[in-house]
Scaffold this motif. Structure first.
Motif, mmCIF file in Angstrom:
data_model
loop_
_atom_site.group_PDB
_atom_site.id
_atom_site.type_symbol
_atom_site.label_atom_id
_atom_site.label_comp_id
_atom_site.label_asym_id
_atom_site.label_seq_id
_atom_site.Cartn_x
_atom_site.Cartn_y
_atom_site.Cartn_z
ATOM 1 N N ASN A 51 0.795 -1.226 0.000
ATOM 2 C CA ASN A 51 0.000 0.000 0.000
ATOM 3 C C ASN A 51 0.831 1.282 0.000
ATOM 4 O O ASN A 51 0.281 2.357 -0.214
ATOM 5 C CB ASN A 51 -0.948 -0.009 1.204
ATOM 6 N N ASN A 52 2.133 1.164 0.235
ATOM 7 C CA ASN A 52 3.031 2.305 0.071
ATOM 8 C C ASN A 52 4.318 1.822 -0.583
ATOM 9 O O ASN A 52 5.389 1.843 0.032
ATOM 10 C CB ASN A 52 3.325 2.982 1.410
ATOM 11 N N LEU A 62 -5.958 3.297 5.135
ATOM 12 C CA LEU A 62 -6.714 2.479 4.187
ATOM 13 C C LEU A 62 -8.195 2.786 4.368
ATOM 14 O O LEU A 62 -8.768 2.488 5.414
ATOM 15 C CB LEU A 62 -6.444 0.988 4.416
ATOM 16 N N ASP A 65 -10.135 -0.025 1.650
ATOM 17 C CA ASP A 65 -9.002 -0.718 1.023
ATOM 18 C C ASP A 65 -8.252 0.133 0.008
ATOM 19 O O ASP A 65 -7.392 -0.386 -0.711
ATOM 20 C CB ASP A 65 -9.461 -2.026 0.358
ATOM 21 N N ARG A 66 -8.540 1.424 -0.039
ATOM 22 C CA ARG A 66 -7.791 2.319 -0.919
ATOM 23 C C ARG A 66 -6.748 3.066 -0.089
ATOM 24 O O ARG A 66 -7.093 3.735 0.893
ATOM 25 C CB ARG A 66 -8.723 3.314 -1.618
ATOM 26 N N PRO A 67 -5.462 2.956 -0.440
ATOM 27 C CA PRO A 67 -4.409 3.526 0.398
ATOM 28 C C PRO A 67 -4.218 5.023 0.198
ATOM 29 O O PRO A 67 -4.266 5.529 -0.919
ATOM 30 C CB PRO A 67 -3.171 2.757 -0.046
#
Length: 267
Positions: A51-52, A62, A65-67
């Motif tokens: 996620n990064n 999050l 579920d979108r970082p």
């Protein structure tokens, strides 16, 4: 329609990271529920790396579920995603610009200067301390005669973005003073900034976020000992017949060893 805070909000962070504390405090002030996931920064999880992938650092928010990585970006995001909750950004465009400018000052100037004090000794440390004081003079001037004159907090009557950015990290000053045996925030030359910090630290939401002083102190002592030991070993290697061959490796080791100070920050 504004989405209601829910369990679909997760925060990847580290207990010692002042940047993680920024996000935790903002969410708490806004009354937004979230799931906190502690990261081991010496053994970063697949979730953090996924996620990064660019910076591989905490914090990462999050949302469904979108970082959203990087603390300043996250702070802006949550203020825009949940506008009906307590705002942390000013409504006036100029005030918003001021908050952004001084937030970048904290990250680009003040933070690195404080980090240099922690990571150095001797004459280098004296120079780093003076750099910190130069930065404090700028803030003190703004509190005394500038844009923030007469305010309880930088955000006005309540904690705002700049308070969060400056405050989440400034509590390390007392820790660094003890560990490095220096004076950073003296109330005599910096009475307004010192008073603001005490007021900030006294807020219930802040006290719930900041780790215990003794825990921070124990952690910082270990990190500083490791950093100075590695620096001494690197200097010894540089003076040996294999110094030139080891220089690149030593440089890489230095980057790795300074990474724990990122745990005081990360991004």
């Amino acid at each position: 329609m504004e989405e209601q805070p829910s369990s679909c909000l997760k925060l990847l962070g580290s207990w010692a990271s002042s940047y993680t504390h920024r996000v935790q405090l903002a969410l708490k002030l806004k009354g937004i529920e979230f799931e906190y996931i502690e990261e081991d920064l010496a053994n970063k999880s697949p979730a953090l790396l996924l996620n990064n992938p660019i910076y591989k650092k905490v914090p990462v928010l999050l949302h469904r579920d979108r970082p959203v990585p990087e603390s300043l970006v996250i702070l802006h995001y949550i203020d825009e995603a949940w506008p009906s909750t307590l705002p942390i950004m000013p409504s006036d465009p100029y005030e918003r610009a001021l908050a952004r400018f001084w937030s970048h000052f904290a990250d680009d100037k003040l933070g690195p200067a404080v980090g240099a004090v922690f990571a150095s000794s001797g004459e280098a440390q004296k120079a780093a301390v003076e750099q910190v004081h130069d930065n404090f003079r700028l803030i003190e001037s703004e509190l005394r005669d500038g844009a923030f004159k007469g305010r309880r907090f930088f955000g006005g009557d309540r904690i705002g973005l700049l308070d969060i950015v400056l405050g989440c990290g400034s509590y390390w000053l007392a820790v660094f003073e003890e560990v490095a045996e220096v004076t950073l925030l003296d109330p005599e030359p910096f009475p307004l900034f010192h008073s603001w910090l005490k007021d900030f630290e006294g807020q219930e939401e802040v006290k719930e976020i900041i780790p215990a002083f003794d825990r921070l102190l124990e952690y910082a002592k270990g990190v500083r000992h490791m950093m100075l030991s590695t620096k001494a070993n690197s200097s010894t290697a540089a003076g040996s017949p294999v110094g030139n061959c080891a220089s690149e490796s030593s440089s890489n080791t230095s980057v790795t060893v300074t990474a724990p100070t990122d745990q005081l920050g990360e991004n």
